[in-house]
Design a protein around this motif. Sequence first.
Motif, PDB file in Angstrom:
ATOM      1  N   ALA A  14       0.571  -1.257  -0.019  1.00 45.75           N
ATOM      2  CA  ALA A  14      -0.053   0.026   0.036  1.00 45.75           C
ATOM      3  C   ALA A  14       0.648   1.389   0.031  1.00 45.75           C
ATOM      4  CB  ALA A  14      -1.042  -0.077   1.191  1.00 45.75           C
ATOM      5  N   GLY A  15       0.471   2.112  -0.766  1.00 44.24           N
ATOM      6  CA  GLY A  15       1.332   3.629  -0.669  1.00 44.24           C
ATOM      7  C   GLY A  15       0.511   4.722  -1.389  1.00 44.24           C
ATOM      8  N   PHE A  16       1.260   5.631  -1.412  1.00 44.97           N
ATOM      9  CA  PHE A  16       0.914   6.958  -1.916  1.00 44.97           C
ATOM     10  C   PHE A  16       2.618   7.384  -2.920  1.00 44.97           C
ATOM     11  CE2 PHE A  16       0.755  11.432  -1.970  1.00 44.97           C
ATOM     12  CZ  PHE A  16      -0.576  11.849  -2.348  1.00 44.97           C
ATOM     13  N   ALA A  17       2.477   7.294  -3.939  1.00 50.17           N
ATOM     14  CA  ALA A  17       3.665   7.686  -4.752  1.00 50.17           C
ATOM     15  C   ALA A  17       3.354   9.137  -5.571  1.00 50.17           C
ATOM     16  CB  ALA A  17       4.106   6.659  -5.448  1.00 50.17           C
ATOM     17  N   ILE A  18       4.372   9.953  -5.652  1.00 48.56           N
ATOM     18  CA  ILE A  18       4.344  11.200  -6.638  1.00 48.56           C
ATOM     19  C   ILE A  18       5.372  11.025  -7.539  1.00 48.56           C
ATOM     20  CG2 ILE A  18       4.309  13.659  -6.697  1.00 48.56           C
ATOM     21  CD1 ILE A  18       3.440  13.587  -3.911  1.00 48.56           C
ATOM     22  N   ASP A  19       5.133  11.030  -8.761  1.00 48.57           N
ATOM     23  CA  ASP A  19       6.074  11.029  -9.882  1.00 48.57           C
ATOM     24  C   ASP A  19       6.002  12.372 -10.623  1.00 48.57           C
ATOM     25  OD1 ASP A  19       7.826  10.312 -12.173  1.00 48.57           O
ATOM     26  OD2 ASP A  19       6.405   9.227 -12.988  1.00 48.57           O
ATOM     27  N   LEU A  20       6.832  13.283 -10.473  1.00 53.22           N
ATOM     28  CA  LEU A  20       6.965  14.490 -10.821  1.00 53.22           C
ATOM     29  C   LEU A  20       7.682  14.425 -12.520  1.00 53.22           C
ATOM     30  CD1 LEU A  20       7.894  17.229  -8.243  1.00 53.22           C
ATOM     31  CD2 LEU A  20       5.750  17.038  -9.707  1.00 53.22           C
ATOM     32  N   ARG A  21       7.164  14.833 -13.498  1.00 49.03           N
ATOM     33  CA  ARG A  21       7.753  14.790 -14.808  1.00 49.03           C
ATOM     34  C   ARG A  21       8.005  15.956 -15.630  1.00 49.03           C
ATOM     35  NH1 ARG A  21       4.440   9.493 -17.334  1.00 49.03           N
ATOM     36  NH2 ARG A  21       4.421   7.987 -15.519  1.00 49.03           N
ATOM     37  N   PRO A  22       9.069  16.550 -15.211  1.00 51.21           N
ATOM     38  CA  PRO A  22       9.584  17.836 -15.827  1.00 51.21           C
ATOM     39  C   PRO A  22       9.261  17.921 -17.361  1.00 51.21           C
ATOM     40  CG  PRO A  22      11.059  17.243 -14.257  1.00 51.21           C
ATOM     41  CD  PRO A  22      10.233  15.971 -14.461  1.00 51.21           C
ATOM     42  N   ASP A  23       9.585  17.018 -18.152  1.00 52.13           N
ATOM     43  CA  ASP A  23       9.657  17.242 -19.287  1.00 52.13           C
ATOM     44  C   ASP A  23       8.180  17.377 -19.953  1.00 52.13           C
ATOM     45  OD1 ASP A  23      12.184  17.058 -19.671  1.00 52.13           O
ATOM     46  OD2 ASP A  23      12.124  14.975 -20.324  1.00 52.13           O
ATOM     47  N   GLU A  24       7.231  16.719 -19.112  1.00 51.15           N
ATOM     48  CA  GLU A  24       5.652  16.713 -19.519  1.00 51.15           C
ATOM     49  C   GLU A  24       4.825  17.806 -19.003  1.00 51.15           C
ATOM     50  OE1 GLU A  24       4.324  12.339 -20.322  1.00 51.15           O
ATOM     51  OE2 GLU A  24       5.699  12.413 -18.796  1.00 51.15           O
ATOM     52  N   GLY A  25       5.719  18.515 -17.692  1.00 47.52           N
ATOM     53  CA  GLY A  25       4.887  19.329 -16.989  1.00 47.52           C
ATOM     54  C   GLY A  25       3.600  18.970 -16.157  1.00 47.52           C
TER      55      GLY A  25
END
Length: 252
Positions: free
Chosen positions: A124-135
Motif C-alpha cells: 500500500a502506498g502513495f507515490a508522486i512522480d513529477l515529470r518535468p519534460d511533460e509538466g
Amino acid sequence: MISTIDGLPPGIDGVRVSGTVTRADYDDVVAPLVAAAAATGRRLRVVAVLDDSFTGITPDAVWEDLELGMRALPLFDGCAVVSDRESVRIACRVAAVVAPYSLAVFPEAQQDSAVSWLVGLPAAGFAIDLRPDEGIAVVRVDRPLRAADFDRLTREIESWSAAHGELGGLVLVAPSFPGWENVEGMVRHVTFVLEEHRRVHRIALAVDGLLPTVAPALAGAVLHPAVKHFAHRDVEAAIAWAAAGQPAAVES
C-alpha cells in the motif's frame, strides 16, 4: 494471554491468543508492536491465532483493546485471523466488509496459508512522480488517503511552482476511489483542493467507479483546472491528456 509468534517472514507479525486476555497482555505485547510501527512508519501485517483455550477478555482489557485498535487502524495493511470457532469466523467475515484494510479468516489447519496470504498482499502506498519534460505530476494511490499525503503533495506543487510556474497537469491513478483514512484526511483533501486548484491546468482521474465518473461535472462548476475521467486501464491516455495542458512558460 497474548504471546508473539516467532519464525514468520519479514514484515509479518504474529500473535497467539489463549486463555483470558488481560490489560497487561495488551501493555506487554500489543502496545509495543503498535508503537514501534507508528514510530518507524512501518505497515502492519498481522496473523492472529485464537487457540481453543481462549476464554475471553477482562473488562479493563476491553477498553484497552478499543483504544489500541483505533490507534493501530491506520497502520494496517492486513490481518489474518486463524480460528476454528464459527462465531469468530462469522464476525471476521462481517468486519471484512467495512474494514479499511484487508481482513481474512482461516481455519487452524491453514495457518501457513494465512501467512502466505499476508505476504502476498499488494504494497500500500502513495507515490508522486513529477515529470518535468511533460509538466505534470502523476500520483498513484492504493490505500485510503491521509492528511500527510496532501501535505506532501502541497510541498511538491509549491516547489514546482517556485521553479516553473503553474503545473500543466495532475494525474490521479487508483484502482477505485480510495476514500480517506479518517475525517482529518477528508478535511485536508478539501482544503488542498481549495488552496491549490489554481496552480494546475488539468486534472485527470484514472480511477474506476461511480464517484470519479461524475466528479468532472461537479468540479467543472467551481474549479479552475479542467477535470476529465479515464478508466483505470487508460492511464497512458490520462497522462497524455494532462500533459497537453502544459503552459508554454513551463521549463524542462
